[in-house]
Write an enzyme that holds these catalytic residues in place. Structure first.
Site, PDB file in Angstrom:
ATOM      1  N   HIS A 112       0.372  -1.608  -0.214  1.00  0.00           N
ATOM      2  CA  HIS A 112       0.026   0.146   0.275  1.00  0.00           C
ATOM      3  C   HIS A 112       1.076   0.929  -0.063  1.00  0.00           C
ATOM      4  O   HIS A 112       1.780   1.079   0.967  1.00  0.00           O
ATOM      5  CB  HIS A 112      -0.446  -0.235   0.943  1.00  0.00           C
ATOM      6  CG  HIS A 112      -1.720   1.238   1.359  1.00  0.00           C
ATOM      7  ND1 HIS A 112      -1.897   2.590   1.897  1.00  0.00           N
ATOM      8  CD2 HIS A 112      -2.974   0.788   1.119  1.00  0.00           C
ATOM      9  CE1 HIS A 112      -2.589   2.650   1.608  1.00  0.00           C
ATOM     10  NE2 HIS A 112      -3.574   2.272   0.937  1.00  0.00           N
ATOM     11  N   GLU A 149      -3.754   2.315  -6.956  1.00  0.00           N
ATOM     12  CA  GLU A 149      -4.268   3.445  -6.499  1.00  0.00           C
ATOM     13  C   GLU A 149      -3.334   4.590  -6.079  1.00  0.00           C
ATOM     14  O   GLU A 149      -2.564   5.057  -6.022  1.00  0.00           O
ATOM     15  CB  GLU A 149      -4.373   2.519  -4.523  1.00  0.00           C
ATOM     16  CG  GLU A 149      -5.021   2.106  -4.842  1.00  0.00           C
ATOM     17  CD  GLU A 149      -5.328   2.408  -2.924  1.00  0.00           C
ATOM     18  OE1 GLU A 149      -6.414   1.822  -2.645  1.00  0.00           O
ATOM     19  OE2 GLU A 149      -4.032   2.051  -1.907  1.00  0.00           O
ATOM     20  N   GLY A 186      -7.306   9.156   0.212  1.00  0.00           N
ATOM     21  CA  GLY A 186      -7.696  10.149   0.804  1.00  0.00           C
ATOM     22  C   GLY A 186      -7.928  11.701   0.973  1.00  0.00           C
ATOM     23  O   GLY A 186      -7.407  12.637   2.198  1.00  0.00           O
TER      24      GLY A 186
HETATM   25  P1  PGA Z   1      -8.889   6.791   0.423  1.00  0.00           P
HETATM   26  O1  PGA Z   1      -8.777   5.567   0.840  1.00  0.00           O
HETATM   27  O2  PGA Z   1     -10.795   5.335  -0.011  1.00  0.00           O
HETATM   28  O3  PGA Z   1     -10.003   6.915   1.781  1.00  0.00           O
HETATM   29  O4  PGA Z   1      -9.079   7.158  -0.524  1.00  0.00           O
HETATM   30  C1  PGA Z   1      -8.115   3.899   0.060  1.00  0.00           C
HETATM   31  C2  PGA Z   1      -6.661   3.470   0.020  1.00  0.00           C
HETATM   32  O5  PGA Z   1      -5.690   4.207   0.746  1.00  0.00           O
HETATM   33  O6  PGA Z   1      -6.686   2.459   0.503  1.00  0.00           O
END
Ligand code: PGA
Length: 259
Positions: free
Chosen positions: A101, A171, A177
């Protein structure tokens, strides 16, 4: 044409006590996602903090929900203070783990080399992983999105011999976030590129069967347009996975896209 079952995966990060977990499970049970319970139409996974894996697996035993971890060490055992091995997370009920991640890469100095070792350990045991990749804002702005994703993807795929145990998550770091989501087209462009790489590596049938999730500020208001993209097979969701009602709405959107 291979149909891929949508996967809606929550990532709780460093959130929730045991009481909060119990409340989530009870609220989620009363939500449309569970009431409609279209088995096999969508996979529902949640990556919880280590401290909740055992309780969450017990609480979710009768629900169509798979509980997993957010990280795992590559070694079997040893002097690695603060880390957990694959057999440890499996023992308490983890059915999958996130690997690589962006918060692990950014705040805990996880390199491609470490990610490769972790994926290799999980592959050797036939343990399912969601391996994550994605570019930062600076990298996107300097036109390096594909180069960065290719580098991270190559590190992951270099040790994949059992693609049936692999899920990928694209991502973009700038979307995590932040409330900024990639547009559906931006997501699909990168997903299509990843799909081509998978097909190059594993051939048409197997390369088309690996799911590629999108992650980064996914919420009930934007999931449908993301899931409507040809190569977006689900979502990895942080913030919006913490409230049962929002998470349920995401799962129901997955049902609508289901095969
Ligand atoms: P988020 O996070 O949906 O809060 O943007 C996604 C993630 O970090 O997997």
């Amino acid at each position: 044409m291979m149909s891929r079952i949508p996967l809606i995966a929550g990532n709780w990060k460093m959130h929730k006590s045991r009481d909060e977990l119990r409340k989530f499970v009870s609220d989620f049970n009363n939500c449309p996602a569970i009431q409609e319970r279209r088995d096999h139409a969508t996979d529902i996974w949640i990556a919880v903090p280590y401290t909740l894996i055992e309780t969450a697996s017990t609480l979710c035993a009768d629900m169509p929900v798979t509980v997993g971890a957010q990280n795992v060490h590559f070694a079997k055992q040893g002097a690695f203070t603060g880390e957990l091995s694959l057999s440890m997370i499996k023992e308490v009920g983890a059915g999958f783990s996130l690997i690589g991640h962006s918060e692990r890469r950014q705040f805990f100095a996880e390199t491609d080399e470490v990610v490769t070792k972790k994926v290799a350990t999980c592959q050797a045991s036939g343990f399912v992983t969601i391996a994550c990749l994605g570019e930062t804002l600076a990298e996107r702005e300097s036109g390096e999105t594909i180069t960065v994703c290719d580098r991270q993807l190559a590190a992951i795929l270099s040790v994949v011999t059992r693609p049936e145990f692999l899920v990928l998550a694209y991502e973009p770091v700038w979307a995590i976030g932040t409330g900024k989501t990639a547009t559906a087209e931006e997501a699909q462009d990168v997903h299509a590129h990843i799909r081509n790489r998978l097909i190059e590596r594993f051939g048409e049938d197997v390369g088309s069967s690996v799911r590629i999730l999108y992650g980064g500020s996914v919420k009930p208001a934007n999931i449908e347009m993301l899931l409507a993209q040809k190569d977006v097979d689900g979502a990895l969701v942080g913030g919006a996975s913490l409230a049962a009602e929002d998470f349920s709405a995401l799962v129901v959107a997955g049902y609508q896209e289901g095969p």
